[in-house]
Design an enzyme around this catalytic site. Structure first.
Site, PDB file in Angstrom:
ATOM      1  N   ARG A  61      14.563 -80.691  26.814  1.00 19.16           N
ATOM      2  CA  ARG A  61      14.248 -80.600  28.249  1.00 19.16           C
ATOM      3  C   ARG A  61      15.517 -80.694  29.097  1.00 19.16           C
ATOM      4  O   ARG A  61      15.686 -79.977  30.083  1.00 19.16           O
ATOM      5  CB  ARG A  61      13.260 -81.700  28.618  1.00 19.16           C
ATOM      6  CG  ARG A  61      12.810 -81.619  30.055  1.00 19.16           C
ATOM      7  CD  ARG A  61      11.577 -82.458  30.329  1.00 19.16           C
ATOM      8  NE  ARG A  61      11.132 -82.241  31.680  1.00 19.16           N
ATOM      9  CZ  ARG A  61      10.999 -83.208  32.595  1.00 19.16           C
ATOM     10  NH1 ARG A  61      11.267 -84.463  32.268  1.00 19.16           N
ATOM     11  NH2 ARG A  61      10.607 -82.917  33.804  1.00 19.16           N
ATOM     12  N   HIS A  65      16.871 -78.034  31.840  1.00 17.52           N
ATOM     13  CA  HIS A  65      17.157 -78.429  33.219  1.00 17.52           C
ATOM     14  C   HIS A  65      18.621 -78.191  33.572  1.00 17.52           C
ATOM     15  O   HIS A  65      18.961 -77.891  34.703  1.00 17.52           O
ATOM     16  CB  HIS A  65      16.779 -79.892  33.451  1.00 17.52           C
ATOM     17  CG  HIS A  65      15.313 -80.094  33.664  1.00 17.52           C
ATOM     18  ND1 HIS A  65      14.790 -81.039  34.514  1.00 17.52           N
ATOM     19  CD2 HIS A  65      14.239 -79.448  33.128  1.00 17.52           C
ATOM     20  CE1 HIS A  65      13.461 -80.968  34.497  1.00 17.52           C
ATOM     21  NE2 HIS A  65      13.105 -80.019  33.659  1.00 17.52           N
ATOM     22  N   ASN A  93      14.031 -84.853  38.141  1.00 19.46           N
ATOM     23  CA  ASN A  93      14.792 -85.193  36.938  1.00 19.46           C
ATOM     24  C   ASN A  93      14.747 -86.672  36.586  1.00 19.46           C
ATOM     25  O   ASN A  93      15.250 -87.068  35.533  1.00 19.46           O
ATOM     26  CB  ASN A  93      16.261 -84.792  37.120  1.00 19.46           C
ATOM     27  CG  ASN A  93      16.451 -83.312  36.882  1.00 19.46           C
ATOM     28  OD1 ASN A  93      15.621 -82.665  36.256  1.00 19.46           O
ATOM     29  ND2 ASN A  93      17.551 -82.796  37.383  1.00 19.46           N
ATOM     30  N   HIS A 193       6.948 -77.146  25.004  1.00 17.87           N
ATOM     31  CA  HIS A 193       6.039 -78.257  25.309  1.00 17.87           C
ATOM     32  C   HIS A 193       5.196 -78.656  24.107  1.00 17.87           C
ATOM     33  O   HIS A 193       4.345 -79.531  24.214  1.00 17.87           O
ATOM     34  CB  HIS A 193       5.152 -77.906  26.507  1.00 17.87           C
ATOM     35  CG  HIS A 193       5.915 -77.876  27.792  1.00 17.87           C
ATOM     36  ND1 HIS A 193       5.460 -77.277  28.939  1.00 17.87           N
ATOM     37  CD2 HIS A 193       7.137 -78.379  28.120  1.00 17.87           C
ATOM     38  CE1 HIS A 193       6.341 -77.406  29.917  1.00 17.87           C
ATOM     39  NE2 HIS A 193       7.378 -78.067  29.432  1.00 17.87           N
TER      40      HIS A 193
HETATM   41  C1  HEM Z   1       7.619 -73.125  33.116  1.00 12.74           C
HETATM   42  C2  HEM Z   1       7.816 -74.148  33.843  1.00 12.74           C
HETATM   43  C3  HEM Z   1       7.914 -75.555  33.351  1.00 12.74           C
HETATM   44  C4  HEM Z   1       7.356 -76.623  33.965  1.00 12.74           C
HETATM   45  C5  HEM Z   1       6.517 -76.617  35.237  1.00 12.74           C
HETATM   46  C6  HEM Z   1       7.695 -77.795  33.187  1.00 12.74           C
HETATM   47  C7  HEM Z   1       7.326 -79.077  33.512  1.00 12.74           C
HETATM   48  C8  HEM Z   1       7.451 -80.154  32.676  1.00 12.74           C
HETATM   49  C9  HEM Z   1       6.956 -81.477  32.973  1.00 12.74           C
HETATM   50  C10 HEM Z   1       6.293 -81.893  34.266  1.00 12.74           C
HETATM   51  C11 HEM Z   1       7.201 -82.248  31.897  1.00 12.74           C
HETATM   52  C12 HEM Z   1       6.794 -83.696  31.720  1.00 12.74           C
HETATM   53  C13 HEM Z   1       7.941 -84.588  32.016  1.00 12.74           C
HETATM   54  C14 HEM Z   1       7.595 -86.001  31.757  1.00 12.74           C
HETATM   55  O1  HEM Z   1       7.238 -86.346  30.625  1.00 12.74           O
HETATM   56  O2  HEM Z   1       7.663 -86.764  32.707  1.00 12.74           O
HETATM   57  C15 HEM Z   1       7.863 -81.433  30.919  1.00 12.74           C
HETATM   58  C16 HEM Z   1       8.271 -81.878  29.691  1.00 12.74           C
HETATM   59  C17 HEM Z   1       9.048 -81.141  28.831  1.00 12.74           C
HETATM   60  N1  HEM Z   1       9.555 -79.882  29.084  1.00 12.74           N
HETATM   61 FE1  HEM Z   1       8.972 -78.645  30.569  1.00 12.74          FE
HETATM   62  N2  HEM Z   1       8.436 -77.415  32.114  1.00 12.74           N
HETATM   63  C18 HEM Z   1       8.611 -76.062  32.160  1.00 12.74           C
HETATM   64  C19 HEM Z   1       9.323 -75.301  31.261  1.00 12.74           C
HETATM   65  C20 HEM Z   1      10.042 -75.817  30.192  1.00 12.74           C
HETATM   66  C21 HEM Z   1      10.945 -75.066  29.359  1.00 12.74           C
HETATM   67  C22 HEM Z   1      11.273 -73.584  29.542  1.00 12.74           C
HETATM   68  C23 HEM Z   1      11.435 -75.930  28.416  1.00 12.74           C
HETATM   69  C24 HEM Z   1      12.448 -75.699  27.307  1.00 12.74           C
HETATM   70  C25 HEM Z   1      12.776 -74.551  26.792  1.00 12.74           C
HETATM   71  C26 HEM Z   1      10.809 -77.211  28.644  1.00 12.74           C
HETATM   72  C27 HEM Z   1      10.982 -78.336  27.858  1.00 12.74           C
HETATM   73  C28 HEM Z   1      10.291 -79.510  27.992  1.00 12.74           C
HETATM   74  C29 HEM Z   1      10.236 -80.557  26.982  1.00 12.74           C
HETATM   75  C30 HEM Z   1      10.882 -80.522  25.614  1.00 12.74           C
HETATM   76  C31 HEM Z   1       9.453 -81.591  27.513  1.00 12.74           C
HETATM   77  C32 HEM Z   1       9.113 -82.924  26.837  1.00 12.74           C
HETATM   78  C33 HEM Z   1      10.161 -83.920  27.229  1.00 12.74           C
HETATM   79  C34 HEM Z   1       9.929 -85.311  26.660  1.00 12.74           C
HETATM   80  O3  HEM Z   1       8.863 -85.589  26.116  1.00 12.74           O
HETATM   81  O4  HEM Z   1      10.848 -86.145  26.787  1.00 12.74           O
HETATM   82  N3  HEM Z   1       9.998 -77.116  29.738  1.00 12.74           N
HETATM   83  N4  HEM Z   1       8.021 -80.172  31.424  1.00 12.74           N
HETATM   84  C1  NAG Z   2       8.496 -84.425  38.531  1.00 12.92           C
HETATM   85  C2  NAG Z   2       8.804 -85.846  38.263  1.00 12.92           C
HETATM   86  O1  NAG Z   2       9.093 -86.219  37.141  1.00 12.92           O
HETATM   87  N1  NAG Z   2       8.741 -86.649  39.292  1.00 12.92           N
HETATM   88  C3  NAG Z   2       8.983 -88.057  39.176  1.00 12.92           C
HETATM   89  C4  NAG Z   2      10.417 -88.363  39.398  1.00 12.92           C
HETATM   90  O2  NAG Z   2      10.663 -89.718  39.364  1.00 12.92           O
HETATM   91  C5  NAG Z   2       9.971 -90.429  40.365  1.00 12.92           C
HETATM   92  C6  NAG Z   2      10.431 -91.867  40.308  1.00 12.92           C
HETATM   93  O3  NAG Z   2      10.447 -92.337  38.996  1.00 12.92           O
HETATM   94  C7  NAG Z   2       8.464 -90.283  40.164  1.00 12.92           C
HETATM   95  O4  NAG Z   2       7.764 -90.949  41.188  1.00 12.92           O
HETATM   96  C8  NAG Z   2       8.106 -88.795  40.185  1.00 12.92           C
HETATM   97  O5  NAG Z   2       6.755 -88.605  39.881  1.00 12.92           O
END
Ligand code: HEM
Ligand code: NAG
Ligand code: NAG
Ligand code: NAG
Ligand code: NAG
Length: 321
Positions: A61, A65, A93, A193
């Site tokens: 991730r 980013h 982030n 994901h």
């Molecule tokens: C298409 C739009 C995308 C959206 C809206 C999105 C959004 C998110 C969100 C909200 C999370 C959860 C974060 C959390 O646990 O607090 C997440 C996790 C993650 N995203 Fe995305 N993402 C997108 C695309 C991608 C892409 C393209 C990749 C990598 C190629 C990616 C890799 C990851 C990974 C690996 C996690 C898990 C992170 C963890 O568990 O520590 N994401 N994403």
């Molecule tokens: C998109 C996201 O992860 N938002 C979080 C960023 O961190 C703040 C503070 O920890 C949260 O309140 C948001 O939800």
């Protein structure tokens, strides 16, 4: 217009320049200056992953980013100081896990002992991501090297470069298109994901008090069993590092997508064919994911004098910036 010979020449030149700027990254960039680079990074991140199993998802991730905001240039690794709020401290982030940053910093420390001042933090992040994806059972793909690290990092540009899970599919598709990524590549990359577990606060509004319908009201487009299971899981904020496979797509087809943005891809006619393809054929997913990751990895890279090789990944070499 383009049939005019001069314009044609200009077009050809532009195309050649475009190819050349890409061609600056090479597989053997550190062959002479740091031949141990792959052994060192792989050893460090393997140890880190064994001790902290959520590292891999976090690094993947982090890489995304980094690349989508001003290119793959390690700008996401810079720490905020008194003069500058850095990329990593943008709202979206703040949930990036510390273990992911730590993995890169440990690899950098180890590399600095063997080949001081040589390997960029952006190259470390790209290689570490590939190593960890393949360690989780995902595809192995070549990573071209020679990225330089950024000279800036700013929280203010993050929001317009990364999508929130409540964005519409139209928004996400056009955002990826604006960076040169096709719908097929978007669906393949979203397969990332399959690992990690979104923090419960990201989808709490879909499983708790949906539309103010009471504490356990959930989004009716979700599979009810899944929503109820999530309500339980989220009571404890469980994180599951998981394995890299095509389960994500199979889950989308069952209405078990965690993020609203993901679930929409199973229903929309532009994306659904790819969701179905990858759910049915893991090799097709791996092949497309590997290609798309290489494309992400060269997005907006800085070479030559456009960047530097940082001495430490969390600070610019010129500390007064
Ligand atoms: C298409 C739009 C995308 C959206 C809206 C999105 C959004 C998110 C969100 C909200 C999370 C959860 C974060 C959390 O646990 O607090 C997440 C996790 C993650 N995203 Fe995305 N993402 C997108 C695309 C991608 C892409 C393209 C990749 C990598 C190629 C990616 C890799 C990851 C990974 C690996 C996690 C898990 C992170 C963890 O568990 O520590 N994401 N994403
Ligand atoms: C998109 C996201 O992860 N938002 C979080 C960023 O961190 C703040 C503070 O920890 C949260 O309140 C948001 O939800
Ligand atoms: C790397 O350099 C060594 C000599 O130091 C050479 O034998 C080898 O072929 C080179 N590898 C590549 C991929 O260029
Ligand atoms: C999406 O969520 C963010 C907060 O995470 C909010 O600022 C924004 O207004 C929401 N957008 C839509 C379209 O609901
Ligand atoms: C799955 O995809 C791979 C890679 O694209 C392809 O070679 C293979 O024929 C596909 N398998 C099936 C059963 O369609």
């Amino acid at each position: 217009m383009a049939s005019h010979p001069f314009l044609l020449l200009l077009l050809l030149l532009a195309a050649a320049l475009f190819v050349l700027s890409d061609a600056k990254l090479t597989l053997n960039y550190y062959n002479a200056s740091c031949p141990q680079i792959h052994d060192i990074i792989s050893n460090v991140v393997t140890t880190k992953q064994i001790n902290s199993p959520t590292t891999a998802a976090g690094v993947l991730r982090l890489f995304f980013h980094d690349c989508f905001v001003s290119g793959c240039d390690a700008s996401v690794l810079i720490s905020t100081n008194a003069f500058n709020k850095a990329e990593r401290d943008a709202d979206i982030n703040l949930s990036l896990p510390g273990d992911a940053f730590d993995a890169v910093i440990r690899a950098k420390t180890s590399l600095e002992l063997q080949c001081p001042g040589v390997v960029s933090c952006s190259d470390i992040l790209a290689v570490a991501t590939r190593d960890l994806v393949s360690m989780l059972g995902g595809p192995f793909y070549p990573v071209r090297l020679g990225r330089k690290d950024s000279l800036t990092s700013s929280a203010t540009i993050v929001e317009r470069n990364l999508d929130r899970p409540n964005a519409s599919l139209d928004q996400i598709i056009s955002h990826f298109a604006s960076k040169g990524f096709t719908i097929r590549e978007l669906v393949a990359l979203s397969g990332a994901h399959t690992v990690g577990f979104s923090h419960c606060n990201e989808y709490a509004d879909r499983i708790f008090n949906f539309n103010d319908g009471g504490p356990l009201a959930f989004d009716p487009t979700m599979n009810p069993k899944f929503a109820q299971a999530l309500q339980k899981a989220c009571a404890n904020f469980i994180k599951d590092p998981g394995k890299f496979d095509n389960m994500y797509y199979q889950n989308l087809l069952k209405g078990m997508g965690l993020l609203a943005s993901d679930q929409k891809m199973a229903a929309d006619p532009r994306t659904a064919p790819f969701v179905k393809l990858y759910a049915a054929n893991q090799s097709a997913f791996f092949e497309d994911f590997a290609h798309a990751m290489q494309k992400v990895g060269v997005y907006g890279v800085k070479t030559g004098k456009k960047g530097e090789v940082r001495r430490r990944c969390d600070a610019f070499n010129n500390l007064s910036v």
